[in-house]
Design a protein around this motif. Structure first.
Motif, PDB file in Angstrom:
ATOM      1  N   LEU A 101      40.850  39.319  47.188  1.00 13.97           N
ATOM      2  CA  LEU A 101      41.628  39.008  46.093  1.00 13.97           C
ATOM      3  C   LEU A 101      40.599  38.451  44.903  1.00 13.97           C
ATOM      4  O   LEU A 101      41.085  38.028  43.750  1.00 13.97           O
ATOM      5  CB  LEU A 101      42.547  37.758  46.436  1.00 13.97           C
ATOM      6  CG  LEU A 101      42.218  36.515  47.185  1.00 13.97           C
ATOM      7  CD1 LEU A 101      41.849  35.517  45.956  1.00 13.97           C
ATOM      8  CD2 LEU A 101      43.212  36.118  47.887  1.00 13.97           C
ATOM      9  N   PHE A 102      39.215  38.248  45.153  1.00 20.85           N
ATOM     10  CA  PHE A 102      38.330  37.559  44.377  1.00 20.85           C
ATOM     11  C   PHE A 102      38.447  38.426  43.006  1.00 20.85           C
ATOM     12  O   PHE A 102      38.441  37.605  41.731  1.00 20.85           O
ATOM     13  CB  PHE A 102      37.031  37.557  44.927  1.00 20.85           C
ATOM     14  CG  PHE A 102      36.065  36.398  44.000  1.00 20.85           C
ATOM     15  CD1 PHE A 102      36.272  35.141  43.823  1.00 20.85           C
ATOM     16  CD2 PHE A 102      34.773  37.104  43.718  1.00 20.85           C
ATOM     17  CE1 PHE A 102      35.444  34.499  43.038  1.00 20.85           C
ATOM     18  CE2 PHE A 102      33.997  36.288  42.975  1.00 20.85           C
ATOM     19  CZ  PHE A 102      34.129  35.014  42.786  1.00 20.85           C
ATOM     20  N   PRO A 103      38.208  39.808  43.140  1.00 23.85           N
ATOM     21  CA  PRO A 103      38.019  40.183  41.584  1.00 23.85           C
ATOM     22  C   PRO A 103      39.505  39.998  40.673  1.00 23.85           C
ATOM     23  O   PRO A 103      39.404  39.715  39.545  1.00 23.85           O
ATOM     24  CB  PRO A 103      38.026  41.645  41.990  1.00 23.85           C
ATOM     25  CG  PRO A 103      38.205  41.826  43.405  1.00 23.85           C
ATOM     26  CD  PRO A 103      37.916  40.620  44.291  1.00 23.85           C
TER      27      PRO A 103
ATOM     28  N   LEU B  32      32.745  43.663  43.207  1.00 24.47           N
ATOM     29  CA  LEU B  32      33.202  43.828  41.830  1.00 24.47           C
ATOM     30  C   LEU B  32      33.602  42.682  41.403  1.00 24.47           C
ATOM     31  O   LEU B  32      33.272  42.028  39.960  1.00 24.47           O
ATOM     32  CB  LEU B  32      34.361  44.776  41.790  1.00 24.47           C
ATOM     33  CG  LEU B  32      35.154  44.727  40.263  1.00 24.47           C
ATOM     34  CD1 LEU B  32      34.177  45.419  39.380  1.00 24.47           C
ATOM     35  CD2 LEU B  32      36.504  45.778  40.631  1.00 24.47           C
ATOM     36  N   GLY B  33      34.219  41.497  42.084  1.00 23.44           N
ATOM     37  CA  GLY B  33      34.544  40.325  41.662  1.00 23.44           C
ATOM     38  C   GLY B  33      33.456  39.432  41.486  1.00 23.44           C
ATOM     39  O   GLY B  33      33.203  38.535  40.272  1.00 23.44           O
ATOM     40  N   VAL B  34      32.185  39.678  42.191  1.00 30.69           N
ATOM     41  CA  VAL B  34      31.092  38.814  41.823  1.00 30.69           C
ATOM     42  C   VAL B  34      30.593  39.211  40.547  1.00 30.69           C
ATOM     43  O   VAL B  34      30.207  38.558  39.762  1.00 30.69           O
ATOM     44  CB  VAL B  34      30.153  38.854  42.868  1.00 30.69           C
ATOM     45  CG1 VAL B  34      28.705  38.399  42.587  1.00 30.69           C
ATOM     46  CG2 VAL B  34      30.399  38.415  44.314  1.00 30.69           C
ATOM     47  N   LEU B  35      30.413  40.737  40.336  1.00 27.21           N
ATOM     48  CA  LEU B  35      29.846  41.192  39.132  1.00 27.21           C
ATOM     49  C   LEU B  35      30.760  40.482  37.877  1.00 27.21           C
ATOM     50  O   LEU B  35      30.313  40.396  36.938  1.00 27.21           O
ATOM     51  CB  LEU B  35      29.855  42.603  39.026  1.00 27.21           C
ATOM     52  CG  LEU B  35      28.763  43.131  39.785  1.00 27.21           C
ATOM     53  CD1 LEU B  35      28.826  44.987  39.819  1.00 27.21           C
ATOM     54  CD2 LEU B  35      27.423  42.665  39.399  1.00 27.21           C
ATOM     55  N   LEU B  36      31.949  40.695  37.992  1.00 30.33           N
ATOM     56  CA  LEU B  36      32.907  40.055  36.991  1.00 30.33           C
ATOM     57  C   LEU B  36      32.798  38.665  36.699  1.00 30.33           C
ATOM     58  O   LEU B  36      32.834  38.167  35.763  1.00 30.33           O
ATOM     59  CB  LEU B  36      34.405  40.411  37.147  1.00 30.33           C
ATOM     60  CG  LEU B  36      34.771  41.759  37.151  1.00 30.33           C
ATOM     61  CD1 LEU B  36      36.320  42.069  37.773  1.00 30.33           C
ATOM     62  CD2 LEU B  36      34.657  42.303  35.812  1.00 30.33           C
ATOM     63  N   ALA B  37      32.399  37.961  37.710  1.00 31.88           N
ATOM     64  CA  ALA B  37      32.284  36.334  37.716  1.00 31.88           C
ATOM     65  C   ALA B  37      30.932  36.083  36.935  1.00 31.88           C
ATOM     66  O   ALA B  37      30.920  35.062  36.408  1.00 31.88           O
ATOM     67  CB  ALA B  37      32.386  35.693  38.870  1.00 31.88           C
TER      68      ALA B  37
END
Length: 194
Positions: free
Chosen positions: A51-53, A105-110
């Motif tokens: 759910l992070f992204p 993907l979530g980490v990259l977006l963050a």
């Protein structure tokens, strides 16, 4: 002595935390039986990271975080259900690929400069910080989730006990897998409230 034990429970934040945990516990316990029966323990634990992204995208777009997290985990649940049907790939491997890809993907977006500070704190939560609106949102997800679990009970039972003969008994394995993973996703979103 009794005062020291009972006094914290007179506080509103403790009462809200207890009610939140009770709602999560009831739905989680009912669903947990099916998670174990379908051997989805790894998938259930891993979906929480997927759910992070959705959270990051929601924060970047300024939409409710709950909506973003729900969409993210539902996409992951669908991905896990579809990859789990591939005979060439082990189910746990499919879960790992989907969840790791989405979490990455979530980490990259963050890393985007527009990402609000403290977003990573959403992965851990604060049950003592539950508000009345959080309780309403949790109940709004928990009650329909419990009803839906009851409605798909027969499908889960037929497919779970004999997947190979389920179609002859009116079972639909893909429907059961998608329903179980969708309910798992909803339960994870309920837990995000805490």
């Amino acid at each position: 002595m009794a005062h020291a034990i009972l006094e914290p429970w007179s506080q509103g934040f403790m009462q809200r935390a207890l009610l939140e945990l009770a709602l999560v516990g009831v739905v989680g316990a009912a669903l947990g039986c099916w998670v174990l029966f379908y051997e989805l323990s790894y998938g259930a634990e891993s979906l929480a990271h997927a759910l992070f992204p959705g959270l990051v995208i929601a924060a970047l777009l300024g939409v409710p975080l709950l909506l973003g997290g729900a969409i993210g985990v539902l996409i992951a649940a669908i991905g896990v259900a579809l990859i789990g049907r591939m005979r060439e790939i082990d189910r746990d491997t499919g879960v790992a690929v989907v969840v790791t890809g989405l979490f990455g993907l979530g980490v990259l977006l963050a890393l985007a400069p527009a990402t609000p500070p403290g977003l990573s704190g959403l992965l851990f939560g604060d049950v003592l910080g539950v508000s009345d609106s959080d309780l309403v949102a949790t109940a709004a997800l928990a009650v329909p989730g419990a009803v839906a679990l009851r409605l798909v009970h027969r499908q889960l039972l037929v497919v779970g006990f004999d997947r190979s003969s389920a179609r002859a008994l009116g079972g639909k394995p893909l429907l059961a897998d998608l329903a179980l993973l969708a309910l798992l996703a909803v339960t994870i979103v309920i837990g995000v409230q805490a």
